[in-house]
Motif scaffolding. Structure first.
Motif, PDB file in Angstrom:
ATOM      1  N   GLY A  45      10.796   5.973   0.887  1.00  0.00           N
ATOM      2  CA  GLY A  45       9.716   6.969  -0.001  1.00  0.00           C
ATOM      3  C   GLY A  45       8.481   7.243   0.367  1.00  0.00           C
ATOM      4  N   SER A  46       7.640   7.889   0.250  1.00  0.00           N
ATOM      5  CA  SER A  46       6.357   8.143   0.548  1.00  0.00           C
ATOM      6  C   SER A  46       5.691   8.677  -0.098  1.00  0.00           C
ATOM      7  CB  SER A  46       6.279   9.747   1.372  1.00  0.00           C
ATOM      8  OG  SER A  46       5.931  10.501   0.923  1.00  0.00           O
ATOM      9  N   LEU A  47       4.110   7.474   0.579  1.00  0.00           N
ATOM     10  CA  LEU A  47       2.997   7.506  -0.685  1.00  0.00           C
ATOM     11  C   LEU A  47       1.768   8.768  -0.567  1.00  0.00           C
ATOM     12  CD1 LEU A  47       2.633   3.843  -0.165  1.00  0.00           C
ATOM     13  CD2 LEU A  47       3.607   4.964  -2.095  1.00  0.00           C
ATOM     14  N   ILE A  48       1.686   9.286  -1.012  1.00  0.00           N
ATOM     15  CA  ILE A  48       0.619  10.441  -1.323  1.00  0.00           C
ATOM     16  C   ILE A  48      -0.724  10.429  -1.814  1.00  0.00           C
ATOM     17  CG2 ILE A  48       0.054  13.374  -1.853  1.00  0.00           C
ATOM     18  CD1 ILE A  48       2.824  12.885  -0.710  1.00  0.00           C
ATOM     19  N   GLY A  49      -1.977   9.858  -0.536  1.00  0.00           N
ATOM     20  CA  GLY A  49      -3.364  10.514  -1.294  1.00  0.00           C
ATOM     21  C   GLY A  49      -3.802   8.581  -0.604  1.00  0.00           C
ATOM     22  N   ALA A  50      -3.136   8.126   0.505  1.00  0.00           N
ATOM     23  CA  ALA A  50      -3.342   7.074   1.594  1.00  0.00           C
ATOM     24  C   ALA A  50      -4.644   7.498   2.006  1.00  0.00           C
ATOM     25  CB  ALA A  50      -2.531   5.698   1.979  1.00  0.00           C
ATOM     26  N   PRO A  51      -5.579   6.908   1.557  1.00  0.00           N
ATOM     27  CA  PRO A  51      -6.463   6.970   3.146  1.00  0.00           C
ATOM     28  C   PRO A  51      -6.966   6.716   4.230  1.00  0.00           C
ATOM     29  CG  PRO A  51      -7.838   6.914   0.938  1.00  0.00           C
ATOM     30  CD  PRO A  51      -6.608   6.256   0.588  1.00  0.00           C
ATOM     31  N   ALA A  52      -6.714   7.769   5.052  1.00  0.00           N
ATOM     32  CA  ALA A  52      -6.705   6.699   6.620  1.00  0.00           C
ATOM     33  C   ALA A  52      -7.640   5.559   7.253  1.00  0.00           C
ATOM     34  CB  ALA A  52      -7.429   7.637   7.565  1.00  0.00           C
ATOM     35  N   LEU A  73       9.865 -10.625  -4.820  1.00  0.00           N
ATOM     36  CA  LEU A  73      11.723  -9.808  -4.734  1.00  0.00           C
ATOM     37  C   LEU A  73      10.840  -9.620  -2.663  1.00  0.00           C
ATOM     38  CD1 LEU A  73      12.811  -8.064  -7.455  1.00  0.00           C
ATOM     39  CD2 LEU A  73      12.776 -10.380  -7.075  1.00  0.00           C
ATOM     40  N   SER A  74      10.282  -8.652  -2.692  1.00  0.00           N
ATOM     41  CA  SER A  74      10.327  -8.095  -1.598  1.00  0.00           C
ATOM     42  C   SER A  74       8.581  -7.279  -1.263  1.00  0.00           C
ATOM     43  CB  SER A  74      11.009  -7.272  -1.019  1.00  0.00           C
ATOM     44  OG  SER A  74      11.129  -6.875   0.481  1.00  0.00           O
ATOM     45  N   ASN A  75       7.942  -7.269  -0.053  1.00  0.00           N
ATOM     46  CA  ASN A  75       6.582  -6.153  -0.259  1.00  0.00           C
ATOM     47  C   ASN A  75       7.145  -6.458   1.753  1.00  0.00           C
ATOM     48  OD1 ASN A  75       6.399  -8.982   0.825  1.00  0.00           O
ATOM     49  ND2 ASN A  75       4.118  -8.788   0.791  1.00  0.00           N
ATOM     50  N   VAL A  76       5.692  -4.995   2.263  1.00  0.00           N
ATOM     51  CA  VAL A  76       5.795  -5.035   2.609  1.00  0.00           C
ATOM     52  C   VAL A  76       3.830  -3.882   2.916  1.00  0.00           C
ATOM     53  CG1 VAL A  76       6.434  -1.865   2.278  1.00  0.00           C
ATOM     54  CG2 VAL A  76       6.788  -2.650   4.681  1.00  0.00           C
ATOM     55  N   GLN A  77       3.807  -4.219   3.720  1.00  0.00           N
ATOM     56  CA  GLN A  77       2.236  -3.504   4.438  1.00  0.00           C
ATOM     57  C   GLN A  77       2.574  -2.539   4.950  1.00  0.00           C
ATOM     58  OE1 GLN A  77      -0.544  -6.971   4.970  1.00  0.00           O
ATOM     59  NE2 GLN A  77       0.456  -8.358   2.620  1.00  0.00           N
ATOM     60  N   LEU A  78       1.300  -2.068   4.678  1.00  0.00           N
ATOM     61  CA  LEU A  78       1.144   0.088   5.426  1.00  0.00           C
ATOM     62  C   LEU A  78      -0.083  -0.086   6.224  1.00  0.00           C
ATOM     63  CD1 LEU A  78       3.707   1.522   3.565  1.00  0.00           C
ATOM     64  CD2 LEU A  78       4.580   0.889   5.540  1.00  0.00           C
ATOM     65  N   LYS A  79      -0.766   1.690   6.878  1.00  0.00           N
ATOM     66  CA  LYS A  79      -1.895   1.034   7.081  1.00  0.00           C
ATOM     67  C   LYS A  79      -2.075   2.691   6.451  1.00  0.00           C
ATOM     68  CE  LYS A  79      -4.813  -1.544   9.271  1.00  0.00           C
ATOM     69  NZ  LYS A  79      -5.794  -2.263   8.207  1.00  0.00           N
ATOM     70  N   GLY A  80      -2.987   2.864   5.703  1.00  0.00           N
ATOM     71  CA  GLY A  80      -3.142   4.413   5.563  1.00  0.00           C
ATOM     72  C   GLY A  80      -3.353   5.417   7.036  1.00  0.00           C
ATOM     73  N   ARG A  81      -3.309   6.810   6.552  1.00  0.00           N
ATOM     74  CA  ARG A  81      -3.163   7.522   7.584  1.00  0.00           C
ATOM     75  C   ARG A  81      -3.911   8.783   7.408  1.00  0.00           C
ATOM     76  NH1 ARG A  81       2.978   8.052  10.267  1.00  0.00           N
ATOM     77  NH2 ARG A  81       3.962   9.432   8.790  1.00  0.00           N
ATOM     78  N   GLY A  82      -4.419   8.683   5.687  1.00  0.00           N
ATOM     79  CA  GLY A  82      -4.715  10.192   5.429  1.00  0.00           C
ATOM     80  C   GLY A  82      -4.344  11.270   4.828  1.00  0.00           C
ATOM     81  N   SER A  83      -2.499  11.256   5.344  1.00  0.00           N
ATOM     82  CA  SER A  83      -1.528  11.949   5.259  1.00  0.00           C
ATOM     83  C   SER A  83      -0.315  11.129   4.597  1.00  0.00           C
ATOM     84  CB  SER A  83      -1.681  12.645   6.274  1.00  0.00           C
ATOM     85  OG  SER A  83      -0.392  11.431   7.215  1.00  0.00           O
ATOM     86  N   GLU A  84       0.728  12.124   3.811  1.00  0.00           N
ATOM     87  CA  GLU A  84       1.593  10.982   3.071  1.00  0.00           C
ATOM     88  C   GLU A  84       2.354  10.054   4.199  1.00  0.00           C
ATOM     89  OE1 GLU A  84       6.266  12.577   2.107  1.00  0.00           O
ATOM     90  OE2 GLU A  84       4.706  14.106   2.163  1.00  0.00           O
ATOM     91  N   LEU A  85       2.389   8.837   3.368  1.00  0.00           N
ATOM     92  CA  LEU A  85       2.785   7.628   4.670  1.00  0.00           C
ATOM     93  C   LEU A  85       4.147   7.405   3.235  1.00  0.00           C
ATOM     94  CD1 LEU A  85       1.467   5.281   5.553  1.00  0.00           C
ATOM     95  CD2 LEU A  85       0.910   4.559   4.248  1.00  0.00           C
ATOM     96  N   PRO A  86       5.482   7.383   4.631  1.00  0.00           N
ATOM     97  CA  PRO A  86       6.846   7.038   4.407  1.00  0.00           C
ATOM     98  C   PRO A  86       6.693   5.364   4.691  1.00  0.00           C
ATOM     99  CG  PRO A  86       6.158   7.859   7.007  1.00  0.00           C
ATOM    100  CD  PRO A  86       5.307   8.132   6.424  1.00  0.00           C
ATOM    101  N   PHE A  87       7.531   5.342   4.013  1.00  0.00           N
ATOM    102  CA  PHE A  87       7.426   3.363   3.557  1.00  0.00           C
ATOM    103  C   PHE A  87       9.197   3.116   3.119  1.00  0.00           C
ATOM    104  CE2 PHE A  87       6.952   5.010  -1.004  1.00  0.00           C
ATOM    105  CZ  PHE A  87       8.395   3.850  -1.503  1.00  0.00           C
ATOM    106  N   ILE A  88       9.791   1.811   3.624  1.00  0.00           N
ATOM    107  CA  ILE A  88      10.895   1.055   3.612  1.00  0.00           C
ATOM    108  C   ILE A  88      10.604   0.656   3.138  1.00  0.00           C
ATOM    109  CG2 ILE A  88      13.440   0.954   4.596  1.00  0.00           C
ATOM    110  CD1 ILE A  88      13.172   3.289   6.452  1.00  0.00           C
ATOM    111  N   LEU A  89      11.159  -0.040   1.980  1.00  0.00           N
ATOM    112  CA  LEU A  89      11.053  -1.313   1.387  1.00  0.00           C
ATOM    113  C   LEU A  89      12.693  -2.209   1.343  1.00  0.00           C
ATOM    114  CD1 LEU A  89       8.927  -3.565   0.331  1.00  0.00           C
ATOM    115  CD2 LEU A  89       9.795  -2.693  -2.250  1.00  0.00           C
TER     116      LEU A  89
END
Length: 140
Positions: A45-52, A73-89
């Protein structure tokens, strides 16, 4: 006529190359048939609102009756970029409990301080799922 002296070494090199044995074909890879070798499923999916520049962590957790995390069970770490942030967990479907609640939770930090969170989202089965856009909310 300078070509003739170079012709003999060239022909010898060509014949030497033809005389070598052909390379062996690669051995086929055999996949393990052990139960732990199943392919991983995924939540996407994607996360909305993560600041850059923010640090974002998503976690798939077993949750007990008091809404406390019981097991990761699982985790993932991402870097916010100020726009929609796609993820796959990705997660192992064999580790997914059938008798306990499982939730996707998320947190956003900047300089070590919690600034946003993902409201808990219950995941009901171990299949791969596209969750679509998920809105982050300010942390209390």
């Amino acid at each position: 006529m300078r070509l003739r002296p170079a012709l003999l070494p060239l022909l010898l090199a060509l014949l030497a190359g033809c005389g070598s044995q052909p390379p062996e074909s690669p051995t086929p890879v055999k996949l393990s048939s052990a139960p732990h070798s199943k392919l991983l499923n995924e939540l996407s999916g994607s996360l909305i609102g993560a600041p850059a520049g923010s640090d974002v962590e998503l976690a798939l957790l077993e949750v007990d009756r008091r809404d406390q995390p019981d097991r990761l069970l699982s985790n993932v770490q991402l870097k916010g970029r100020g726009s929609e942030l796609p993820f796959i967990l990705q997660f192992n479907p064999d580790a997914f409990p059938h008798d306990q609640r499982v939730e996707l939770r998320g947190r956003v930090t900047r300089a070590g301080q919690l600034i946003m969170r993902l409201p808990a989202l219950q995941i009901r089965n171990a299949s791969s799922q596209a969750l679509g856009p998920l809105q982050l909310v300010p942390a209390p």
